[in-house]
Design an enzyme around this catalytic site. Structure first.
Site, PDB file in Angstrom:
ATOM      1  N   GLU A 419       0.829  -1.215   0.000  1.00  0.00           N
ATOM      2  CA  GLU A 419       0.000   0.000   0.000  1.00  0.00           C
ATOM      3  C   GLU A 419       0.853   1.250   0.000  1.00  0.00           C
ATOM      4  O   GLU A 419       0.498   2.254  -0.635  1.00  0.00           O
ATOM      5  CB  GLU A 419      -0.932  -0.001   1.225  1.00  0.00           C
ATOM      6  CG  GLU A 419      -1.931   1.149   1.258  1.00  0.00           C
ATOM      7  CD  GLU A 419      -1.442   2.403   1.980  1.00  0.00           C
ATOM      8  OE1 GLU A 419      -2.214   3.382   2.044  1.00  0.00           O
ATOM      9  OE2 GLU A 419      -0.302   2.403   2.493  1.00  0.00           O
ATOM     10  N   ASP A 448      -7.107   1.719   8.347  1.00  0.00           N
ATOM     11  CA  ASP A 448      -5.669   1.761   8.055  1.00  0.00           C
ATOM     12  C   ASP A 448      -4.934   2.108   9.346  1.00  0.00           C
ATOM     13  O   ASP A 448      -4.583   1.224  10.129  1.00  0.00           O
ATOM     14  CB  ASP A 448      -5.434   2.789   6.947  1.00  0.00           C
ATOM     15  CG  ASP A 448      -3.979   2.937   6.527  1.00  0.00           C
ATOM     16  OD1 ASP A 448      -3.087   2.490   7.270  1.00  0.00           O
ATOM     17  OD2 ASP A 448      -3.717   3.517   5.457  1.00  0.00           O
TER      18      ASP A 448
END
Length: 740
Positions: A419, A448
């Site tokens: 990511e 996240d």
């Protein structure tokens, strides 16, 4: 006589039919009604939610984080592979795991510094005598910073190369900053030093190159991150503030997903574009540095004083640069030199996937995701989210294994890889499974960084998710208070709603800051993002100070971010509550009325800011007003149908039909041709925008461009974007109609 016989037969037939119907519907559920009928009408069980909330444990989250942060785990490194195996071990556990779990690998294009030949930044005389060298590694306060796997600070996707020139200070590296600087100085052949904030990482270098700048330095100013504190005695390990040598690493690219395989999953044999065709990455050498070194460079600059808005936290007046340093400086008549040795490589990166299969509608998915890779140890980004996800799956997995519960719809968990290099794992997943996901996915939940700090919840999402987020947050206690998460949240982030009065503010997902982007912007899947954050009235910090540095460790998190891990627990309880409700509710807890309110909010802002300007160009906003009203009417009608329905006692097909309308609402706003210059942004309401006006992004950006240029073609483009958003809203309204 025949008439009497026929009449008698008719009466008998009617009586028989009535008897059959009474017999069928008069039987109580649980006697002779087929089990599938009972299952199809089941709704969310509040007792399951209560058990979930009770069993989600803060100490388990703490120990998850301790395990996840033992070593650095940048994408594709041995540390990353260790976390892949950890996720698989947990999700395949026979007592607490999921129904199944597996890894999915992609061959992705990444950028790394050279371990044996590190990047260098120095001040040199014309004779190439080195007067000053920027620190190559952050200062070690604990063994974690000395780990040989701690990657040198670098700008991922910066090209390798050597650049030398006089130094100038370019504030945040915005296009307007370089324009102002260029009005005073000749920037050709210079090196620009910029501070984080105001402009995307790669944008600082892309903008610079337009003015002839040959290299860029980027640093974090203590004014922006440390509330002005820069002394080592005031920073970590003595507080949460960034130490002087701390450097924010990052990916310097605009587009998300694998850069060589746009719109294609990055499998071994996938076609790859030539790397020369990649856009959105720095065209010139770029390197981040710590503010202790930035201080040395900036405070020695010559030239005019920079504007007040450009001043920062150093104990000196920030100047533009001569270009170059003051004649009285130790660096007089010297250049700054960048020697960048970054390299690009295609490497295998893994997503770890897990699933709990649905019992009634297994072909409908609720997806919960968090990325796994970090720049260094990543205690907060992203491991705070991974630690929470592991605890959610432990609790839910145990309930499934013990036979206490199975969701109505399937739940998919995603631990995304790479990511930090541009949302690669989640983007490749959405590209590979595009058709299945766009047809079957109810919603995507992203956690996240679960905890930036421990003051309050922060939630963003599609407007239709507001109600279920509120419901969940009212059931969770806020850490350290007797109030609910909802009641605590409303004190920090709130707005006045025309429908509800004062409520917590649920933000919009308008950019590509995390893994919700491929789901929301590319697939049009209703998405949301959760975290706990700080009291913004108490700090100017644009993000937690150790972000992307070697100081983002378990020690930092446990001492300064969330001692006791109760904020992690609150996020897990809130996001997990939403997850269970989306997976289990007979009727999806999504509210199209709230979407109408958000569209009206955007419309009001558009009319106020752009109405007169468009009218003066002969462009009417009436069609847009009519479209928003049409959406309001359709949403109100569907909401009435929902409130009046007794779905538990009606055909399951009616619930399925309404659920499909709610599930597909965000898909109705997709236009694959609306933003050809923006990779994978197709949602005409929530795509990213450069305008500061909080309204329809395509319209706002186009009108502002037209105002600046005055060109007819640009006003035509503004008219086009007005038509695009008008027809998208009207089209979405039609999907809320009953049938045709």
């Amino acid at each position: 006589m025949l008439k009497e016989v026929l009449l008698g037969l008719l009466i008998a037939a009617v009586a028989l039919t009535v008897g059959i119907l009474l017999g069928h519907f008069g039987i109580k559920k649980g006697s002779s009604v087929p089990e599938w009928v009972q299952d199809a009408s089941k709704d969310v069980d509040e007792r399951i939610i209560e058990e979930f909330l009770e069993k989600l444990d803060n100490i388990q989250i703490q120990e998850n984080l301790r395990e996840l942060t033992k070593v650095p785990h940048m994408a594709t490194t041995p540390g990353d592979e260790a976390t892949v195996n950890l996720m698989l071990k947990r999700w395949q556990d026979p007592k607490t795991g999921l129904d199944s779990a597996w890894r999915e690998d992609y061959d992705v294009y990444l950028s790394f510094p050279n371990k044996t030949n590190p990047n260098k930044v120095s001040v040199v005389k014309s004779s190439d005598k080195v007067l000053f060298t920027v620190r190559e590694r952050e200062k070690a306060y604990y063994p974690e910073q000395d780990d040989p796997e701690v990657v040198q600070p670098y700008a991922a996707y910066s090209p390798a190369g050597h650049a030398k020139g006089k130094l100038v200070y370019a504030n945040q590296g915005k296009l307007s900053d370089y324009e102002l600087l260029n009005a005073t100085l000749n920037l050709t052949g210079t090196i620009a030093i910029t501070r984080y904030g105001g402009e995307g990482r790669s944008g600082k270098a892309i903008n610079a190159a337009k003015f002839g700048v040959v290299g860029v330095l980027v640093y974090t100013d203590p004014y922006d991150i440390n509330d002005g504190k820069s002394d080592e005695s005031e920073t970590y390990p003595h507080s949460w503030y960034l130490p002087p040598s701390g450097v924010e690493r990052g990916s310097y690219n605009i587009d998300f997903g694998d850069l060589l395989t746009p719109y294609l999953a990055a499998k071994k044999d996938t076609y790859r574009i030539p790397k020369e065709q990649i856009t959105g990455i720095p065209p010139i050498p770029t390197q981040p540095i710590g503010f202790e070194d930035a201080y040395v460079l900036i405070c020695e600059l010559d030239g005019n004083d920079a504007p007040d808005a450009w001043q920062g936290g150093f104990n000196c007046t920030y100047k533009f640069g001569g270009p170059g340093f003051k004649s009285t400086s130790q660096f007089s008549d010297s250049d700054v030199q960048l020697d960048i040795y970054n390299r690009e490589e295609i490497k295998p990166s893994a997503n770890v996937m897990g699933i709990i299969r649905g019992s009634v509608e297994p072909d409908r998915y609720v997806i919960y995701g968090n990325h796994r890779d970090s720049w260094v140890h990543g205690a907060i980004d992203p491991s705070s989210g991974t630690a929470v996800m592991l605890e959610i799956t432990r609790v839910l997995g145990t309930m499934v294994k013990e036979g206490k519960w199975r969701p109505r719809r399937s739940i998919i968990f995603g631990s995304w890889g790479a990511e930090e290099f541009g949302l690669i794992g989640s983007a490749e997943y959405t590209e590979e499974y595009f058709s299945k996901l766009i047809e079957r996915t109810v919603a995507y939940i992203n956690v996240d960084i679960s905890v930036f700090a421990n003051a309050t919840l922060r939630a963003s999402g599609s407007p239709s998710t507001q109600n279920v987020i509120f419901t969940a947050s009212k059931q969770v206690n806020a850490p350290g208070t007797t109030a609910s998460v909802y009641d605590n949240w409303i004190k920090y982030f709130n707005r006045t709603s025309p429908n509800y009065g004062l409520i917590p503010n649920v933000g919009f997902l308008t950019g590509a800051g995390s893994d919700y982007a491929p789901f929301m912007h590319y697939l049009g899947i209703t998405s949301m993002d959760f975290s706990y954050t700080y009291d913004r009235s108490q700090t100017r910090a644009r993000i937690y100070p150790a972000y992307h540095t070697a100081y983002d460790t378990f020690d930092y998190s446990s001492k300064y971010i969330d001692p006791g891990f109760t904020s992690h627990q609150a996020v897990g309880r809130t996001a997990g509550n939403v997850l269970v409700r989306l997976a289990d509710s007979l009727l999806l807890p999504l509210n199209c009325i709230d979407y109408a309110e958000s569209l009206e909010q955007y419309l009001d802002e558009a009319v106020k800011t752009f109405g007169t300007k468009l009218t003066n160009k002969g462009i009417s906003m009436e069609p847009l007003k009519n479209a928003v009203q049409l959406f309001r009417n359709a949403a109100t009608k569907l909401d009435t149908v929902i409130r009046d329905a007794d779905l538990a006692n009606e055909t399951p097909l009616k619930a399925r039909r309404i659920n499909d309308q709610l599930m597909l609402l965000d898909r109705a706003f997709l236009d694959p041709l609306a933003f050809p210059e923006k990779y994978a942004f197709r949602h005409v309401i929530w795509t990213s925008r450069s305008s500061s006006v909080p309204t329809f992004p395509g319209l706002a950006d186009a009108v502002e461009k037209a105002e600046k240029s005055g060109m007819k073609d640009d006003w035509d483009l503004a008219h086009k974007h007005l038509s695009i958003v008008t027809q998208a809203i009207a089209g979405a309204a039609h999907t809320l109609d009953d049938v045709i």
